[in-house]
Design a protein around this motif. Structure first.
Motif, PDB file in Angstrom:
ATOM      1  N   ILE A 141      24.475   7.750 -18.485  1.00  0.00           N
ATOM      2  CA  ILE A 141      25.037   8.015 -17.155  1.00  0.00           C
ATOM      3  C   ILE A 141      25.606   6.721 -16.599  1.00  0.00           C
ATOM      4  O   ILE A 141      24.937   5.681 -16.597  1.00  0.00           O
ATOM      5  CB  ILE A 141      23.958   8.551 -16.201  1.00  0.00           C
ATOM      6  CG1 ILE A 141      23.327   9.817 -16.770  1.00  0.00           C
ATOM      7  CG2 ILE A 141      24.536   8.824 -14.818  1.00  0.00           C
ATOM      8  CD1 ILE A 141      22.075  10.263 -16.026  1.00  0.00           C
ATOM      9  N   ALA A 142      26.850   6.783 -16.135  1.00  0.00           N
ATOM     10  CA  ALA A 142      27.525   5.593 -15.617  1.00  0.00           C
ATOM     11  C   ALA A 142      27.525   5.608 -14.090  1.00  0.00           C
ATOM     12  O   ALA A 142      28.250   6.399 -13.472  1.00  0.00           O
ATOM     13  CB  ALA A 142      28.961   5.525 -16.134  1.00  0.00           C
ATOM     14  N   ASP A 143      26.717   4.751 -13.497  1.00  0.00           N
ATOM     15  CA  ASP A 143      26.730   4.557 -12.044  1.00  0.00           C
ATOM     16  C   ASP A 143      27.710   3.422 -11.763  1.00  0.00           C
ATOM     17  O   ASP A 143      27.322   2.294 -11.468  1.00  0.00           O
ATOM     18  CB  ASP A 143      25.328   4.221 -11.550  1.00  0.00           C
ATOM     19  CG  ASP A 143      25.224   4.227 -10.031  1.00  0.00           C
ATOM     20  OD1 ASP A 143      26.270   4.383  -9.364  1.00  0.00           O
ATOM     21  OD2 ASP A 143      24.112   4.072  -9.508  1.00  0.00           O
ATOM     22  N   THR A 144      28.998   3.733 -11.852  1.00  0.00           N
ATOM     23  CA  THR A 144      30.040   2.702 -11.834  1.00  0.00           C
ATOM     24  C   THR A 144      31.133   2.950 -10.806  1.00  0.00           C
ATOM     25  O   THR A 144      32.112   2.200 -10.752  1.00  0.00           O
ATOM     26  CB  THR A 144      30.697   2.595 -13.229  1.00  0.00           C
ATOM     27  OG1 THR A 144      31.196   3.893 -13.618  1.00  0.00           O
ATOM     28  CG2 THR A 144      29.692   2.116 -14.267  1.00  0.00           C
ATOM     29  N   GLY A 145      31.007   3.996 -10.000  1.00  0.00           N
ATOM     30  CA  GLY A 145      32.020   4.244  -8.982  1.00  0.00           C
ATOM     31  C   GLY A 145      31.983   3.190  -7.890  1.00  0.00           C
ATOM     32  O   GLY A 145      30.911   2.738  -7.481  1.00  0.00           O
ATOM     33  N   ASP A 146      33.163   2.783  -7.442  1.00  0.00           N
ATOM     34  CA  ASP A 146      33.245   1.727  -6.412  1.00  0.00           C
ATOM     35  C   ASP A 146      34.580   1.850  -5.692  1.00  0.00           C
ATOM     36  O   ASP A 146      35.475   1.019  -5.852  1.00  0.00           O
ATOM     37  CB  ASP A 146      33.090   0.351  -7.066  1.00  0.00           C
ATOM     38  CG  ASP A 146      32.941  -0.771  -6.042  1.00  0.00           C
ATOM     39  OD1 ASP A 146      32.801  -0.477  -4.847  1.00  0.00           O
ATOM     40  OD2 ASP A 146      32.983  -1.950  -6.455  1.00  0.00           O
ATOM     41  N   ASN A 147      34.706   2.900  -4.886  1.00  0.00           N
ATOM     42  CA  ASN A 147      35.975   3.154  -4.200  1.00  0.00           C
ATOM     43  C   ASN A 147      36.398   2.001  -3.302  1.00  0.00           C
ATOM     44  O   ASN A 147      37.590   1.714  -3.165  1.00  0.00           O
ATOM     45  CB  ASN A 147      35.877   4.443  -3.369  1.00  0.00           C
ATOM     46  CG  ASN A 147      35.826   5.680  -4.237  1.00  0.00           C
ATOM     47  OD1 ASN A 147      36.483   5.751  -5.267  1.00  0.00           O
ATOM     48  ND2 ASN A 147      35.021   6.657  -3.839  1.00  0.00           N
ATOM     49  N   GLY A 148      35.430   1.341  -2.695  1.00  0.00           N
ATOM     50  CA  GLY A 148      35.769   0.252  -1.782  1.00  0.00           C
ATOM     51  C   GLY A 148      35.874  -1.107  -2.447  1.00  0.00           C
ATOM     52  O   GLY A 148      36.238  -2.095  -1.778  1.00  0.00           O
ATOM     53  N   GLY A 149      35.552  -1.202  -3.748  1.00  0.00           N
ATOM     54  CA  GLY A 149      35.600  -2.489  -4.425  1.00  0.00           C
ATOM     55  C   GLY A 149      34.604  -3.487  -3.864  1.00  0.00           C
ATOM     56  O   GLY A 149      34.921  -4.676  -3.728  1.00  0.00           O
ATOM     57  N   LEU A 150      33.381  -3.025  -3.573  1.00  0.00           N
ATOM     58  CA  LEU A 150      32.396  -3.866  -2.892  1.00  0.00           C
ATOM     59  C   LEU A 150      31.154  -4.166  -3.726  1.00  0.00           C
ATOM     60  O   LEU A 150      30.382  -5.062  -3.371  1.00  0.00           O
ATOM     61  CB  LEU A 150      31.952  -3.182  -1.591  1.00  0.00           C
ATOM     62  CG  LEU A 150      33.064  -2.887  -0.566  1.00  0.00           C
ATOM     63  CD1 LEU A 150      32.494  -2.070   0.592  1.00  0.00           C
ATOM     64  CD2 LEU A 150      33.695  -4.172  -0.067  1.00  0.00           C
TER      65      LEU A 150
END
Length: 334
Positions: A141-150
């Motif tokens: 499972i990839a916990d890699t989302g970062d819409n805000g680039g933070l």
């Protein structure tokens, strides 16, 4: 006269008929047995034909609707992987803002079970992969989302597939904490190359998309740094008319939302909001060289926000679906 009496009278009045003049008539029991044997042979022949048809490789580029996702709990699916342990089962997870859980889903889109994942925080789960390693079956499972680039660090969680498809509580077999080498970026696509014991990650919003790698089983628990391998070639560019008429669609249609390595390790499948791209890898190539070449590109069938893609366990199909309910679940031949 009752129907039973009528049948008795007809049998009494009917002359005896035999296949050969003078031959004795076969007992009724044997006639039924012969008819049953013929029927069984016909059914066996039909089953053999159906199995032969299923064994034939599908026509390249063909697609079929396998099922529909109607369960409200499956309304934000962002990751999909075909089970390597349970035939006909697809594992899925939903987006951030929901509990830490995996869904076991049938090929027709029905939810079979829900597994709660303990010991893993869900910031923004965005993709998953299935693989077999040393005789065991795993899901990454990839916990890699970062819409805000933070985000300064991200996580990958590896779960061993359970023995049974039932509601359960599972824990990661191991986790990988990592960072990007040069600052934050959004990532919604992950794949596993078991032969190289390598995790592949593809950035979403940067154009062209970038390919990174991590060790599948790093030594120790230290924070890893992803290695940049190169860029993906061949992402279709929006035409001038689309840029003018629908600037938002033009901007996002080439963003990568999922990826998966075929079970034989030879092809990297990449999904964008509009396209399916297949990058073949020759035996002498690494993945950096493979994605630098021209991919095979096709348009996806209609999907509401295409975000989930995974190879079937036998490598004959790719499964694809999207967020929102109802959502179609497709089988796509590579």
């Amino acid at each position: 006269m009752s129907p039973a009496s009528e049948r008795h009278a007809e049998r009494a009045a009917a002359p005896a008929v035999s296949a050969v003049p003078g031959a004795p008539r076969a007992p009724r029991r044997w006639r039924w047995l012969a008819a049953g044997a013929l029927l069984a042979a016909a059914l066996a022949g039909g089953l053999a034909w159906w199995r032969a048809q299923r064994a034939q490789p599908p026509a390249p580029g063909s697609r079929e609707l396998a099922g529909m996702m109607l369960d409200p709990q499956l309304s934000e699916i962002s990751g999909l992987a075909a089970s390597r342990r349970h035939p006909g089962v697809l594992w899925m997870h939903d987006d951030g803002g929901n509990p830490e859980r995996l869904f076991a889903v049938a090929e027709n889109g029905d939810r079979l079970a829900t597994a709660r994942i303990e010991g893993a925080i869900k910031t923004d789960w965005e993709d998953m992969a299935a693989f077999e390693l040393d005789g065991r079956h795993y899901l990454l499972i990839a916990d890699t989302g970062d819409n805000g680039g933070l985000r300064r660090s991200l996580q990958l969680h590896v779960i061993e597939e359970p023995d049974k498809i039932e509601n359960a509580r599972l824990k990661p077999a191991w986790s990988i904490a990592f960072r990007w080498p040069d600052g934050a970026r959004d990532c919604e696509a992950v794949a596993v190359d078991v032969a190289r014991r390598q995790v592949l990650l593809i950035s979403k919003k940067r154009q062209p998309p970038e390919l990174f790698s991590l060790p599948l089983m790093p030594a120790g628990n230290a924070l890893q740094t992803a290695t940049r391998l190169g860029e993906l070639a061949g992402i279709p560019e929006p035409d001038a008319q689309l840029r003018q008429n629908n600037p938002f669609r033009a901007r996002i249609q080439g963003q990568v939302t999922a990826a998966d390595v075929s079970p034989d390790g030879r092809t990297l499948a990449v999904m964008t909001y509009r396209y399916l791209l297949l990058y073949p890898r020759q035996p002498q190539q690494d993945w950096a060289q493979a994605v630098a070449g021209a991919p095979r590109v096709s348009e996806l069938p209609w999907l509401p926000q295409a975000e989930a893609l995974g190879w079937s366990a036998d490598g004959r199909f790719l499964y694809a679906t999207g967020e929102f309910i109802p959502a179609p679940l497709y089988r796509i031949a590579p």
